[in-house]
Design a protein around this motif. Structure first.
Motif, PDB file in Angstrom:
ATOM      1  N   VAL A 194       0.930  -1.201   0.004  1.00  0.00           N
ATOM      2  CA  VAL A 194      -0.044   0.029  -0.057  1.00  0.00           C
ATOM      3  C   VAL A 194       0.793   1.145  -0.042  1.00  0.00           C
ATOM      4  O   VAL A 194       0.452   2.204  -0.616  1.00  0.00           O
ATOM      5  N   ALA A 195       1.960   1.063   0.692  1.00  0.00           N
ATOM      6  CA  ALA A 195       2.981   2.387   0.686  1.00  0.00           C
ATOM      7  C   ALA A 195       3.443   2.500  -0.520  1.00  0.00           C
ATOM      8  O   ALA A 195       3.630   3.716  -1.046  1.00  0.00           O
ATOM      9  N   GLU A 196       3.850   1.474  -1.366  1.00  0.00           N
ATOM     10  CA  GLU A 196       4.405   1.571  -2.400  1.00  0.00           C
ATOM     11  C   GLU A 196       3.598   2.046  -3.524  1.00  0.00           C
ATOM     12  O   GLU A 196       3.707   3.124  -4.283  1.00  0.00           O
ATOM     13  N   PHE A 197       2.336   1.705  -3.530  1.00  0.00           N
ATOM     14  CA  PHE A 197       1.297   2.167  -4.224  1.00  0.00           C
ATOM     15  C   PHE A 197       1.203   3.817  -4.012  1.00  0.00           C
ATOM     16  O   PHE A 197       0.981   4.539  -5.166  1.00  0.00           O
ATOM     17  N   ALA A 198       1.204   4.168  -2.854  1.00  0.00           N
ATOM     18  CA  ALA A 198       0.898   5.717  -2.648  1.00  0.00           C
ATOM     19  C   ALA A 198       1.992   6.395  -2.950  1.00  0.00           C
ATOM     20  O   ALA A 198       1.701   7.587  -3.442  1.00  0.00           O
ATOM     21  N   ALA A 219       1.357   1.951 -14.647  1.00  0.00           N
ATOM     22  CA  ALA A 219       2.580   1.814 -14.439  1.00  0.00           C
ATOM     23  C   ALA A 219       3.320   2.767 -15.728  1.00  0.00           C
ATOM     24  O   ALA A 219       4.072   3.261 -15.344  1.00  0.00           O
ATOM     25  N   ARG A 220       2.608   2.786 -16.879  1.00  0.00           N
ATOM     26  CA  ARG A 220       3.305   3.424 -17.961  1.00  0.00           C
ATOM     27  C   ARG A 220       3.092   4.832 -18.206  1.00  0.00           C
ATOM     28  O   ARG A 220       3.843   5.668 -18.246  1.00  0.00           O
ATOM     29  N   HIS A 221       1.920   5.463 -17.665  1.00  0.00           N
ATOM     30  CA  HIS A 221       1.632   6.936 -17.725  1.00  0.00           C
ATOM     31  C   HIS A 221       1.101   7.341 -16.549  1.00  0.00           C
ATOM     32  O   HIS A 221       0.843   8.522 -16.315  1.00  0.00           O
ATOM     33  N   GLY A 222       1.070   6.886 -15.306  1.00  0.00           N
ATOM     34  CA  GLY A 222       0.843   7.306 -13.986  1.00  0.00           C
ATOM     35  C   GLY A 222      -0.585   7.964 -13.821  1.00  0.00           C
ATOM     36  O   GLY A 222      -0.840   8.860 -13.061  1.00  0.00           O
ATOM     37  N   VAL A 223      -1.407   7.227 -14.605  1.00  0.00           N
ATOM     38  CA  VAL A 223      -2.728   7.586 -14.486  1.00  0.00           C
ATOM     39  C   VAL A 223      -3.774   6.354 -14.277  1.00  0.00           C
ATOM     40  O   VAL A 223      -3.370   5.269 -14.697  1.00  0.00           O
ATOM     41  N   ALA A 224      -4.843   6.578 -13.483  1.00  0.00           N
ATOM     42  CA  ALA A 224      -5.701   5.621 -13.087  1.00  0.00           C
ATOM     43  C   ALA A 224      -7.266   5.937 -13.126  1.00  0.00           C
ATOM     44  O   ALA A 224      -7.398   7.186 -12.698  1.00  0.00           O
ATOM     45  N   SER A 225      -8.099   5.151 -13.384  1.00  0.00           N
ATOM     46  CA  SER A 225      -9.530   5.209 -12.807  1.00  0.00           C
ATOM     47  C   SER A 225      -9.462   4.422 -11.688  1.00  0.00           C
ATOM     48  O   SER A 225      -8.701   3.625 -11.105  1.00  0.00           O
ATOM     49  N   CYS A 226     -10.645   4.275 -10.893  1.00  0.00           N
ATOM     50  CA  CYS A 226     -10.988   3.691  -9.716  1.00  0.00           C
ATOM     51  C   CYS A 226     -10.770   2.205 -10.200  1.00  0.00           C
ATOM     52  O   CYS A 226     -10.162   1.530  -9.318  1.00  0.00           O
ATOM     53  N   ARG A 231      -7.627  -2.689  -9.723  1.00  0.00           N
ATOM     54  CA  ARG A 231      -7.073  -4.033 -10.133  1.00  0.00           C
ATOM     55  C   ARG A 231      -5.641  -3.897 -10.108  1.00  0.00           C
ATOM     56  O   ARG A 231      -4.917  -5.399  -9.671  1.00  0.00           O
ATOM     57  N   TYR A 232      -4.921  -3.068 -10.203  1.00  0.00           N
ATOM     58  CA  TYR A 232      -3.469  -2.978 -10.129  1.00  0.00           C
ATOM     59  C   TYR A 232      -2.834  -3.306  -8.606  1.00  0.00           C
ATOM     60  O   TYR A 232      -2.188  -4.066  -8.593  1.00  0.00           O
ATOM     61  N   LEU A 233      -3.690  -2.713  -7.734  1.00  0.00           N
ATOM     62  CA  LEU A 233      -3.449  -3.049  -6.255  1.00  0.00           C
ATOM     63  C   LEU A 233      -3.633  -4.400  -5.973  1.00  0.00           C
ATOM     64  O   LEU A 233      -2.756  -5.019  -5.413  1.00  0.00           O
ATOM     65  N   ALA A 234      -4.663  -5.081  -6.462  1.00  0.00           N
ATOM     66  CA  ALA A 234      -4.962  -6.233  -6.174  1.00  0.00           C
ATOM     67  C   ALA A 234      -3.952  -7.273  -6.710  1.00  0.00           C
ATOM     68  O   ALA A 234      -3.703  -8.396  -6.277  1.00  0.00           O
ATOM     69  N   GLN A 235      -3.693  -7.029  -7.796  1.00  0.00           N
ATOM     70  CA  GLN A 235      -2.463  -7.632  -8.528  1.00  0.00           C
ATOM     71  C   GLN A 235      -1.316  -7.574  -7.489  1.00  0.00           C
ATOM     72  O   GLN A 235      -0.546  -8.815  -7.307  1.00  0.00           O
ATOM     73  N   VAL A 258     -20.515   5.252  -9.371  1.00  0.00           N
ATOM     74  CA  VAL A 258     -19.897   3.974  -9.394  1.00  0.00           C
ATOM     75  C   VAL A 258     -18.696   4.125  -8.935  1.00  0.00           C
ATOM     76  O   VAL A 258     -17.656   4.737  -9.633  1.00  0.00           O
ATOM     77  N   HIS A 259     -17.923   3.280  -8.027  1.00  0.00           N
ATOM     78  CA  HIS A 259     -16.744   3.286  -7.474  1.00  0.00           C
ATOM     79  C   HIS A 259     -16.203   1.906  -7.546  1.00  0.00           C
ATOM     80  O   HIS A 259     -16.772   1.022  -7.553  1.00  0.00           O
ATOM     81  N   ALA A 260     -14.882   1.855  -7.089  1.00  0.00           N
ATOM     82  CA  ALA A 260     -14.130   0.597  -7.137  1.00  0.00           C
ATOM     83  C   ALA A 260     -13.094   0.646  -6.061  1.00  0.00           C
ATOM     84  O   ALA A 260     -12.449   1.531  -5.763  1.00  0.00           O
ATOM     85  N   TRP A 261     -13.167  -0.564  -5.331  1.00  0.00           N
ATOM     86  CA  TRP A 261     -11.971  -0.539  -4.397  1.00  0.00           C
ATOM     87  C   TRP A 261     -11.423  -1.914  -4.286  1.00  0.00           C
ATOM     88  O   TRP A 261     -11.829  -2.931  -4.895  1.00  0.00           O
ATOM     89  N   VAL A 262     -10.639  -2.460  -3.123  1.00  0.00           N
ATOM     90  CA  VAL A 262      -9.992  -3.582  -2.870  1.00  0.00           C
ATOM     91  C   VAL A 262     -10.316  -4.048  -1.659  1.00  0.00           C
ATOM     92  O   VAL A 262     -10.279  -3.453  -0.688  1.00  0.00           O
TER      93      VAL A 262
END
Length: 344
Positions: A194-198, A219-226, A231-235, A258-262
């Protein structure tokens, strides 16, 4: 360059936002906004808009009659740092609850929930079916009361996660009770992830539907949707041997409902919510509760209304002639009084 009411937006701020803009790829562009509407959304004059075009703001059409993708404009304005554009002000207003005290984010909350889907065509096609996801707050210590499905012949799936009917419209209403939870992350590996993601310093952006699940953009562009952030954090968790699933649902008071979380299984055996995007959102609002950005804490706010679905699922769908069709989706989540007998 002044906006109505005397607010000044500098070209420098918008140009800084343009320098970091992830432009919608050409194959997904809509070009659905004209110059006048673009100026209004960005809060700038025509000269500044021309400067942005000269510096590479994507547009279609002839010079002087350019058309822009609304998502490009939204993302440019949101990350301009001016504090005065329409998206920035809308975000600050809708996310003001992030300034709440921890007790207010955890307290029991009651909401009147209404979700409706209808065929978006002028004339509905043959053999229509409609589907809606059901609120599942019991997954997070909450409860549902007074659940109503219209038409009454709507049939719930065996999982209880969705309801389906034959027809061009379907509606679900209920009183939804939610509560928050603050829990320490016990697993050192999970805290490190979680710290790495932050530390990635990502930016939340509006993306075309086809790209919302694309973890490569993280990872490539530093942008994300929820969706892609979750998905990235779950991976990352799964690669480290930590059980994790993504979850979608609604957030009371959010622009994008509509939102998403882990949901992760921690070392103590408890399932905890880690919301990677709330941390990104909180960075855009002043004086937010610091727990929203604390990588050592799993903070599930009382504003989350989960479904039983993961990212990639949909909360509403309409089909005609056996094919997905355009749908009108209406979502309303409003405060409701709490009766003692209804509390979870």
């Amino acid at each position: 360059m002044a906006r109505p009411g005397g607010t000044v937006v500098t070209a420098a701020g918008l140009c800084r936002g343009l320098d970091t803009l992830f432009a919608v790829p050409s194959e997904h562009r809509l070009d659905d906004v004209d110059r006048a509407s673009a100026r209004q959304l960005l809060g700038c004059d025509d000269r500044t808009l021309s400067i942005l075009l000269d510096r590479g703001l994507p547009a279609g059409g002839d010079p002087g009659e350019e058309r822009f993708d609304s998502r490009d404009l939204f993302n440019l304005a949101l990350h301009s740092g001016t504090g005065t554009t329409v998206p920035e002000q809308a975000f600050a207003y809708s996310l003001r609850w992030m300034r709440s005290a921890t007790e207010d984010l955890l307290a029991p909350r009651a909401s009147r929930f209404a979700l409706r889907v209808a065929c978006g065509a002028e004339a509905c096609g043959p053999a229509p079916t409609s589907m809606l996801a059901l609120p599942r707050p019991e997954r997070c210590g909450g409860a549902v009361h007074d659940l109503t499905v219209e038409p009454a012949w709507g049939v719930a799936a065996p999982s209880g996660d969705t309801v389906v009917c034959t027809g061009s419209e379907l509606a679900v209403t209920a009183t939804v009770h939610t509560r928050g939870e603050r829990a320490e992350l016990r697993s050192p590996e999970l805290r490190a992830i979680v710290a790495e993601f932050a530390a990635m310093d990502l930016r939340w952006v509006k993306l075309p539907e086809a790209l919302r699940d694309d973890v490569d953009l993280v990872a490539r562009h530093g942008v994300a949707s929820c969706d892609s952030a979750s998905r990235y954090l779950a991976q990352l968790c799964l690669r480290a041997g930590i059980p994790a699933v993504t979850r979608i649902g609604w957030v009371v008071g959010m622009l994008d409902l509509v939102h998403a979380w882990v949901e992760v299984e921690d070392a103590d055996g408890a399932t905890k919510v880690v919301d990677p995007v709330f941390a990104l959102f909180s960075a855009t609002v002043r004086d937010t509760n610091p727990l929203l950005r604390d990588p050592a804490v799993a903070l599930r706010t009382n504003r989350l209304i989960p479904t039983g679905l993961s990212t990639g699922g949909v909360v509403a769908e309409h089909r005609c002639a056996g094919e997905p069709a355009a749908a009108r989706v209406t979502t309303k989540i409003l405060p409701a009084p709490t009766r003692p007998e209804e509390r979870p």
